[in-house]
Design a protein around this motif. Structure first.
Motif, PDB file in Angstrom:
ATOM      1  N   ALA A 289       0.879  -1.351   0.157  1.00 13.67           N
ATOM      2  CA  ALA A 289      -0.042  -0.152  -0.038  1.00 13.67           C
ATOM      3  C   ALA A 289       0.942   1.359   0.011  1.00 13.67           C
ATOM      4  N   LEU A 290       1.987   1.617   1.297  1.00  8.94           N
ATOM      5  CA  LEU A 290       2.661   1.870   0.806  1.00  8.94           C
ATOM      6  C   LEU A 290       2.989   2.425  -0.532  1.00  8.94           C
ATOM      7  N   PHE A 291       4.125   1.656  -0.837  1.00  9.82           N
ATOM      8  CA  PHE A 291       4.750   2.003  -2.274  1.00  9.82           C
ATOM      9  C   PHE A 291       3.985   2.124  -3.420  1.00  9.82           C
ATOM     10  N   ALA A 292       2.902   1.500  -3.410  1.00 10.25           N
ATOM     11  CA  ALA A 292       1.951   2.542  -4.014  1.00 10.25           C
ATOM     12  C   ALA A 292       1.539   3.112  -4.392  1.00 10.25           C
ATOM     13  N   HIS A 326       3.380  -2.784  -7.714  1.00  4.38           N
ATOM     14  CA  HIS A 326       3.171  -1.578  -6.582  1.00  4.38           C
ATOM     15  C   HIS A 326       3.147   0.373  -8.277  1.00  4.38           C
ATOM     16  N   SER A 327       4.053  -0.468  -8.240  1.00  5.15           N
ATOM     17  CA  SER A 327       4.207   0.930  -9.481  1.00  5.15           C
ATOM     18  C   SER A 327       4.081   0.879 -10.619  1.00  5.15           C
ATOM     19  N   ALA A 328       2.575  -0.725 -10.919  1.00  6.04           N
ATOM     20  CA  ALA A 328       2.249  -0.470 -12.471  1.00  6.04           C
ATOM     21  C   ALA A 328       0.357  -0.434 -11.466  1.00  6.04           C
ATOM     22  N   ILE A 329       0.951  -0.497 -10.398  1.00  5.60           N
ATOM     23  CA  ILE A 329      -0.650  -0.546  -9.638  1.00  5.60           C
ATOM     24  C   ILE A 329      -0.886   1.012  -9.481  1.00  5.60           C
ATOM     25  N   SER A 330       0.127   1.799  -8.937  1.00  4.60           N
ATOM     26  CA  SER A 330      -0.493   3.583  -9.135  1.00  4.60           C
ATOM     27  C   SER A 330      -0.869   3.949 -10.584  1.00  4.60           C
ATOM     28  N   VAL A 331       0.302   3.762 -11.720  1.00  6.04           N
ATOM     29  CA  VAL A 331      -0.025   4.152 -13.317  1.00  6.04           C
ATOM     30  C   VAL A 331      -1.742   3.882 -13.409  1.00  6.04           C
ATOM     31  N   PHE A 332      -1.968   2.779 -12.836  1.00  8.66           N
ATOM     32  CA  PHE A 332      -3.542   2.508 -13.746  1.00  8.66           C
ATOM     33  C   PHE A 332      -4.480   3.150 -12.266  1.00  8.66           C
ATOM     34  N   ALA A 333      -3.866   3.222 -11.625  1.00  7.81           N
ATOM     35  CA  ALA A 333      -4.598   4.246 -10.165  1.00  7.81           C
ATOM     36  C   ALA A 333      -5.265   6.002 -10.923  1.00  7.81           C
ATOM     37  N   GLN A 334      -4.128   6.229 -11.464  1.00  5.72           N
ATOM     38  CA  GLN A 334      -4.203   7.329 -11.888  1.00  5.72           C
ATOM     39  C   GLN A 334      -4.611   7.724 -13.517  1.00  5.72           C
ATOM     40  N   ALA A 335      -4.717   6.640 -14.076  1.00  5.24           N
ATOM     41  CA  ALA A 335      -5.142   6.240 -15.376  1.00  5.24           C
ATOM     42  C   ALA A 335      -7.137   6.152 -14.804  1.00  5.24           C
ATOM     43  N   GLY A 336      -7.489   5.203 -14.153  1.00  2.00           N
ATOM     44  CA  GLY A 336      -8.553   5.371 -13.677  1.00  2.00           C
ATOM     45  C   GLY A 336      -9.218   6.895 -13.359  1.00  2.00           C
ATOM     46  N   SER A 387      -6.773   5.674  -3.450  1.00  2.00           N
ATOM     47  CA  SER A 387      -6.845   4.106  -5.080  1.00  2.00           C
ATOM     48  C   SER A 387      -5.548   2.882  -4.826  1.00  2.00           C
ATOM     49  N   ALA A 388      -4.773   4.227  -4.911  1.00  2.00           N
ATOM     50  CA  ALA A 388      -2.834   2.730  -5.392  1.00  2.00           C
ATOM     51  C   ALA A 388      -2.977   2.039  -4.115  1.00  2.00           C
ATOM     52  N   ALA A 389      -2.836   3.037  -3.376  1.00  2.00           N
ATOM     53  CA  ALA A 389      -2.664   2.654  -1.706  1.00  2.00           C
ATOM     54  C   ALA A 389      -3.864   1.205  -1.728  1.00  2.00           C
ATOM     55  N   VAL A 390      -4.999   1.369  -1.827  1.00  2.00           N
ATOM     56  CA  VAL A 390      -5.694  -0.159  -1.849  1.00  2.00           C
ATOM     57  C   VAL A 390      -5.466  -1.106  -3.021  1.00  2.00           C
ATOM     58  N   GLY A 391      -5.189  -0.965  -4.374  1.00  2.00           N
ATOM     59  CA  GLY A 391      -4.412  -2.221  -5.166  1.00  2.00           C
ATOM     60  C   GLY A 391      -3.245  -2.200  -4.895  1.00  2.00           C
ATOM     61  N   GLY A 392      -2.225  -1.946  -4.047  1.00  2.00           N
ATOM     62  CA  GLY A 392      -1.309  -2.096  -3.531  1.00  2.00           C
ATOM     63  C   GLY A 392      -1.329  -3.242  -2.213  1.00  2.00           C
ATOM     64  N   GLY A 393      -2.237  -2.795  -1.426  1.00  2.00           N
ATOM     65  CA  GLY A 393      -2.441  -3.654  -0.032  1.00  2.00           C
ATOM     66  C   GLY A 393      -2.445  -5.007  -0.667  1.00  2.00           C
ATOM     67  N   ILE A 394      -3.746  -5.436  -2.037  1.00  2.00           N
ATOM     68  CA  ILE A 394      -4.093  -6.208  -2.688  1.00  2.00           C
ATOM     69  C   ILE A 394      -3.020  -6.910  -2.890  1.00  2.00           C
ATOM     70  N   ALA A 395      -1.752  -5.914  -3.887  1.00  2.00           N
ATOM     71  CA  ALA A 395      -1.149  -7.091  -4.355  1.00  2.00           C
ATOM     72  C   ALA A 395      -0.081  -7.627  -3.354  1.00  2.00           C
ATOM     73  N   GLY A 396       0.292  -6.741  -2.498  1.00  2.00           N
ATOM     74  CA  GLY A 396       1.142  -7.394  -1.383  1.00  2.00           C
ATOM     75  C   GLY A 396       0.359  -8.178  -0.997  1.00  2.00           C
ATOM     76  N   TYR A 397      -0.727  -9.054  -0.672  1.00  2.00           N
ATOM     77  CA  TYR A 397      -1.342  -9.795   0.292  1.00  2.00           C
ATOM     78  C   TYR A 397      -1.515 -11.060  -0.753  1.00  2.00           C
ATOM     79  N   ALA A 398      -0.924 -10.792  -1.944  1.00  2.00           N
ATOM     80  CA  ALA A 398      -1.599 -11.887  -2.676  1.00  2.00           C
ATOM     81  C   ALA A 398       0.070 -12.577  -2.751  1.00  2.00           C
ATOM     82  N   GLY A 399       1.110 -11.555  -3.199  1.00  2.00           N
ATOM     83  CA  GLY A 399       2.432 -12.198  -3.106  1.00  2.00           C
ATOM     84  C   GLY A 399       3.064 -12.109  -4.692  1.00  2.00           C
TER      85      GLY A 399
END
Length: 622
Positions: A289-292, A326-336, A387-399
């Motif tokens: 979450a923090l990195f995203a 997490h960097s990729a999720i940040s990109v998608f969040a700004q696109a959204g 939104s990126a933080a939320v998505g990053g947390g999900i990806a972090g949980y999934a490894g």
């Protein structure tokens, strides 16, 4: 877009070629290192048609252009020696001399030229993982062997590619540097590392390690080589130095790298990777979450370059990188968030701008979305970060992890599919959640639309009489351009002709300059230069739209001369444009001038002239 003209304007306003110590470009930016920052006119560069923004960070003067940056970079190379030659500039740069600035400049210069091919190879590598997983092509076949060589060659021979860019950065002999890198990954040397037997060089023991795909060892080796090369060239006679210097460098730097720089670099790389794994494993959800959330902020200041080599190193040492998703999720969040702006805004032009920026962001170029839309409106940018933080947390949980280097985009999604597909589903869920959440929250929470003036209606300055019309208070809007006068109902754009955008008039211009129609302030300076909104000192809000559907020109032929929030006086130049070029491009140059807050007034009276000169009375607002 006239790239040659844009290149000339940028180079002139950064202080000219003599003021540039170095120039590189990434996917969206020209990155100048200047000798004297005071000689650069940031405002002039930023207000140039074709320039999205200017950022000063890490000792660099970064000119954000977007997808067309390679063309502009090439044009600068044609009119200067900044690209085609190793430019020696003895001027001392007084900016960016701190260690962080130097590090950012070093990393961006070395890695930037490789990002495009890294992205292409990363896509192929990810697709090949799917091919192997589902046996679409048998892994034992020669077809698969060839495909694997295509996808993996960049990463296997990465030391040789980095030797080229590092040698250019350190002003060393490129061919000697590549030869040194070649020696590190020479087949027989790799076999020595694989055999794990005692290896010596003239009796001196060597701790052999595998150098394919490594990053740090070759950069250290080329740096030391550059220092030694300068030392030798100053002392050897010019008749022999061209072949004696390379021979000495090869005989010394290769063994030194195998004995010292190489193992040190590999151990440092392994240590960095180990630390990252420890941090991620401590709390993967929080770390993700923090990195995203922070990634796009780091990109804004150019500080992400400090993390790029860490990601590449992680892939080299662990065959995967836990940070990249997490960097990729940040990109998608700004696109959204940008998509949410497109759906919400009532401004037709800004809607088109937001739509194109959202699509561009999905393909990994976020500058138009961030600087042109979300950051400009503030709330959507913050929503994107959350939104990126939320998505990053999900990806972090999934490894989740990335298995190939390259800029994050929708095309790079296959690069996140590992040998067994672990974490891939979580990554997909993460980007979907981040994108959808950002779009929905931006639409629901809303923002101050770009067509609205920042001050509330109640806070507008009291209207003062400028002229008298039959005893009532009136304000005059002078013609911003000379030409033929048309009623709004006569023009072909329904939004204007219907009066939906406000009462006013239209002019078919006979000159390529727009002047301020009154004393006031620039409320909206569109990045594409085709339109401008200004507010008079008495509170009238006027939109001047140069031509119909000219937003499609994406700034070509337009030169915005003012910035948002800038005070202007009657007759000041607001925009310059190439009238003939716009006509030749097939666009109607009819220019509507409308009072967007005309509902606040009793009436808007138009001139009865059929032809008008600039600064003639055009509208009278009652």
């Amino acid at each position: 877009m006239d790239y040659a003209k844009l290149a000339q304007h940028i180079l002139k306003n950064v202080g000219g070629e003599k003021n540039v110590i170095s120039l590189v470009h990434c996917a969206t930016r020209l990155r100048f290192k200047l000798a004297d920052r005071k000689k650069a006119d940031k405002s002039a560069v930023e207000n140039t048609a074709g320039v999205v923004s200017v950022i000063e960070s890490g000792g660099q003067f970064q000119v954000v252009i977007g997808n067309n940056v390679p063309e502009v970079y090439e044009e600068i190379g044609k009119i200067s020696s900044l690209i085609n030659e190793d430019k020696e500039n003895t001027a001392d740069s007084k900016e960016g001399e701190n260690i962080i600035g130097k590090f950012v400049d070093l990393i961006s210069t070395i890695f930037t030229p490789l990002l495009g091919v890294m992205a292409g190879a990363g896509i192929l590598k990810g697709l090949l993982s799917l091919v192997a997983k589902y046996q679409w092509v048998p892994v034992e076949s020669t077809t698969y062997t060839i495909l694997n060589a295509i996808a993996d060659s960049l990463f296997y021979f990465l030391p040789m590619l980095l030797a080229i860019t590092a040698a250019r950065k350190f002003k060393a002999n490129v061919f000697v540097a590549v030869t040194i890198a070649g020696a590190l990954i020479y087949p027989s040397v790799i076999d020595l590392a694989a055999q794990q037997t005692a290896v010596t060089f003239f009796g001196i023991p060597i701790a052999m390690v595998k150098y394919t795909s490594t990053v740090i060892p070759i950069i250290l080796a080329v740096y030391v080589m550059s220092l030694f090369e300068k030392f030798l060239n100053k002392r050897l006679h010019q008749s022999v130095k061209n072949f004696i210097t390379p021979a000495i460098l090869l005989l010394t730097i290769v063994p030194l790298t195998l004995m010292i720089f190489g193992p040190f670099g590999v151990y440092v790389g392994n240590g960095i990777a180990s630390v990252m794994v420890t941090v991620i494993n401590f709390n993967p959800i929080l770390a993700g979450a923090l990195f995203a959330a922070s990634w796009q902020i780091l990109v804004m200041f150019g500080l992400h370059w400090g993390i790029v080599p860490v990601m590449i190193n992680n892939i080299a040492t662990m065959q995967k990188d836990p940070l990249k998703p997490h960097s990729a999720i940040s990109v998608f969040a700004q696109a959204g968030a940008t998509l949410g702006v497109m759906l919400k805004t009532k401004n037709k032009d800004f809607k088109a701008l937001s739509g194109s920026a959202a699509i561009t962001a999905l393909f990994g170029i976020t500058e138009p979305a961030v600087y042109g839309v979300t950051l400009r409106l503030k709330k959507p940018f913050i929503i994107g970060v959350i939104s990126a933080a939320v998505g990053g947390g999900i990806a972090g949980y999934a490894g989740s992890a990335g298995y190939a280097a390259g800029p994050s985009s929708i095309l790079m999604i296959p690069a996140f599919y590992g040998p067994n597909g672990e974490g891939f589903v979580g990554f997909i869920i993460g980007i979907i959640v981040a994108f959808t959440m950002a779009a929905v929250l931006t639409y629901v929470i809303g923002f101050e639309d770009i067509s609205e003036h920042k001050e509330k209606k109640s806070a507008k300055p009291e209207k003062k009489p400028v002229n008298k019309v039959e005893g009532v208070q009136a304000e005059v809007v002078y013609s911003p351009v000379a030409g033929e006068v048309l009623e709004l109902s006569e023009i072909k754009d329904r939004a204007f002709s219907s009066g939906a955008l406000g009462a006013g008039i239209a002019i078919v211009p006979r000159e390529g300059v727009i002047l301020s129609p009154f004393n006031g302030t620039v409320a909206t300076a569109f990045p594409t230069g085709h339109a401008i909104g200004i507010v008079s000192d008495q509170g009238a809000e006027v939109l001047i739209h140069i031509g119909l559907d000219t937003i499609q020109l994406n700034g070509e032929f337009f030169n915005m001369k003012v910035t948002q929030g800038q005070p202007v006086a009657t007759g000041d130049i607001l925009v310059e444009f190439d009238l003939d070029a716009i006509k030749k491009a097939g666009f109607d140059t009819t220019t509507p001038i409308v009072v967007t807050n005309s509902i606040d007034y009793e009436d808007v009276l138009t001139t009865d002239k059929k032809e008008i000169n600039s600064r003639d009375r055009l509208l009278t607002i009652i």
